[in-house]
Design a protein around this motif. Structure first.
Motif, PDB file in Angstrom:
ATOM      1  N   THR A  14       3.842  -0.606  -1.555  1.00  0.00           N
ATOM      2  CA  THR A  14       2.975   0.569  -1.646  1.00  0.00           C
ATOM      3  C   THR A  14       2.233   0.469  -2.970  1.00  0.00           C
ATOM      4  N   LEU A  15       0.936   0.288  -2.865  1.00  0.00           N
ATOM      5  CA  LEU A  15       0.068   0.299  -4.040  1.00  0.00           C
ATOM      6  C   LEU A  15      -0.207   1.759  -4.349  1.00  0.00           C
ATOM      7  N   VAL A  16       0.443   2.272  -5.384  1.00  0.00           N
ATOM      8  CA  VAL A  16       0.370   3.702  -5.681  1.00  0.00           C
ATOM      9  C   VAL A  16      -0.906   4.011  -6.458  1.00  0.00           C
ATOM     10  N   GLU A  17      -1.026   3.446  -7.653  1.00  0.00           N
ATOM     11  CA  GLU A  17      -2.152   3.793  -8.516  1.00  0.00           C
ATOM     12  C   GLU A  17      -2.273   2.778  -9.644  1.00  0.00           C
ATOM     13  N   LYS A  42      -2.029 -13.205   1.986  1.00  0.00           N
ATOM     14  CA  LYS A  42      -2.833 -12.393   1.076  1.00  0.00           C
ATOM     15  C   LYS A  42      -3.089 -11.025   1.686  1.00  0.00           C
ATOM     16  N   HIS A  43      -3.276 -10.048   0.817  1.00  0.00           N
ATOM     17  CA  HIS A  43      -3.674  -8.704   1.245  1.00  0.00           C
ATOM     18  C   HIS A  43      -4.643  -8.145   0.209  1.00  0.00           C
ATOM     19  N   LYS A  44      -5.656  -7.445   0.669  1.00  0.00           N
ATOM     20  CA  LYS A  44      -6.652  -6.831  -0.214  1.00  0.00           C
ATOM     21  C   LYS A  44      -6.673  -5.333   0.046  1.00  0.00           C
ATOM     22  N   SER A  45      -6.664  -4.556  -1.025  1.00  0.00           N
ATOM     23  CA  SER A  45      -6.684  -3.095  -0.893  1.00  0.00           C
ATOM     24  C   SER A  45      -8.109  -2.583  -0.673  1.00  0.00           C
ATOM     25  N   LYS A  46      -8.174  -1.298  -0.479  1.00  0.00           N
ATOM     26  CA  LYS A  46      -9.480  -0.623  -0.416  1.00  0.00           C
ATOM     27  C   LYS A  46     -10.110  -0.604  -1.803  1.00  0.00           C
ATOM     28  N   ILE A  47     -11.419  -0.494  -1.839  1.00  0.00           N
ATOM     29  CA  ILE A  47     -12.166  -0.362  -3.097  1.00  0.00           C
ATOM     30  C   ILE A  47     -12.232   1.116  -3.453  1.00  0.00           C
ATOM     31  N   MET A  48     -11.892   1.430  -4.696  1.00  0.00           N
ATOM     32  CA  MET A  48     -12.007   2.805  -5.178  1.00  0.00           C
ATOM     33  C   MET A  48     -13.236   2.875  -6.082  1.00  0.00           C
ATOM     34  N   VAL A  55      -6.223   6.032  -7.458  1.00  0.00           N
ATOM     35  CA  VAL A  55      -5.022   6.375  -6.699  1.00  0.00           C
ATOM     36  C   VAL A  55      -5.245   5.862  -5.283  1.00  0.00           C
ATOM     37  N   TRP A  56      -4.485   4.836  -4.907  1.00  0.00           N
ATOM     38  CA  TRP A  56      -4.648   4.237  -3.578  1.00  0.00           C
ATOM     39  C   TRP A  56      -3.679   4.839  -2.567  1.00  0.00           C
ATOM     40  N   LYS A  57      -2.380   4.876  -2.912  1.00  0.00           N
ATOM     41  CA  LYS A  57      -1.313   5.258  -1.967  1.00  0.00           C
ATOM     42  C   LYS A  57      -1.473   4.465  -0.666  1.00  0.00           C
ATOM     43  N   GLU A  58      -1.660   3.179  -0.813  1.00  0.00           N
ATOM     44  CA  GLU A  58      -1.905   2.286   0.315  1.00  0.00           C
ATOM     45  C   GLU A  58      -0.667   1.416   0.538  1.00  0.00           C
TER      46      GLU A  58
END
Length: 134
Positions: A14-17, A42-48, A55-58
């Motif tokens: 969990t990518l929190v922040e 590999k995994h890429k998160s959303k762009i903020m 704060v991603w919470k992803e």
């Protein structure tokens, strides 16, 4: 040719922040996203957009194979528009072999290059040890 590898577990992340990220844009902000790499996965998160304290919470999962590296690489970038190369903000590594099964670990990791700090939750759960084909 298909080689048999053993799946030894699933790592839930969990990518929190993040906080105090290095500003990369002229307006003093960044458009951060994270890349996670474990072995060849590999995994890429959303762009903020326009923040130094995203704060991603992803949440996502990565399969852990018996023959892959135990070092999870985490890199943070600033997204650039119009085809320009994204800017590197900083990175950190964590050795997942220190994790016990089914326990959740919170880690606050300092990024190199004075890039800031990232907060993640990790949980490693074992699944069957039967061979799978890849």
């Amino acid at each position: 040719y298909q080689r048999r590898v053993r799946v030894s577990g699933v790592l839930s992340i969990t990518l929190v922040e993040a906080c105090n990220l290095r500003p990369m844009n002229k307006d003093g902000s960044s458009d951060p996203y994270c890349k996670f790499k474990l072995g060849y996965q590999k995994h890429k998160s959303k762009i903020m957009r326009r923040t130094l304290d995203p704060v991603w919470k992803e949440r996502f999962e990565i399969r852990v194979y018996s023959d892959s590296s135990s070092i999870l690489e985490i890199s943070v970038y600033d997204h650039e528009e119009f085809g320009f190369s994204d800017n590197f903000i900083g990175s950190a590594e964590i050795d997942i072999s220190e994790f016990e099964e089914s326990k959740t670990y919170k880690r606050e990791l300092d990024l190199d290059k004075d890039g800031g700090r990232i907060v993640c939750l990790f949980n490693l759960s074992n699944i069957t040890d039967s061979p799978t084909e890849s």
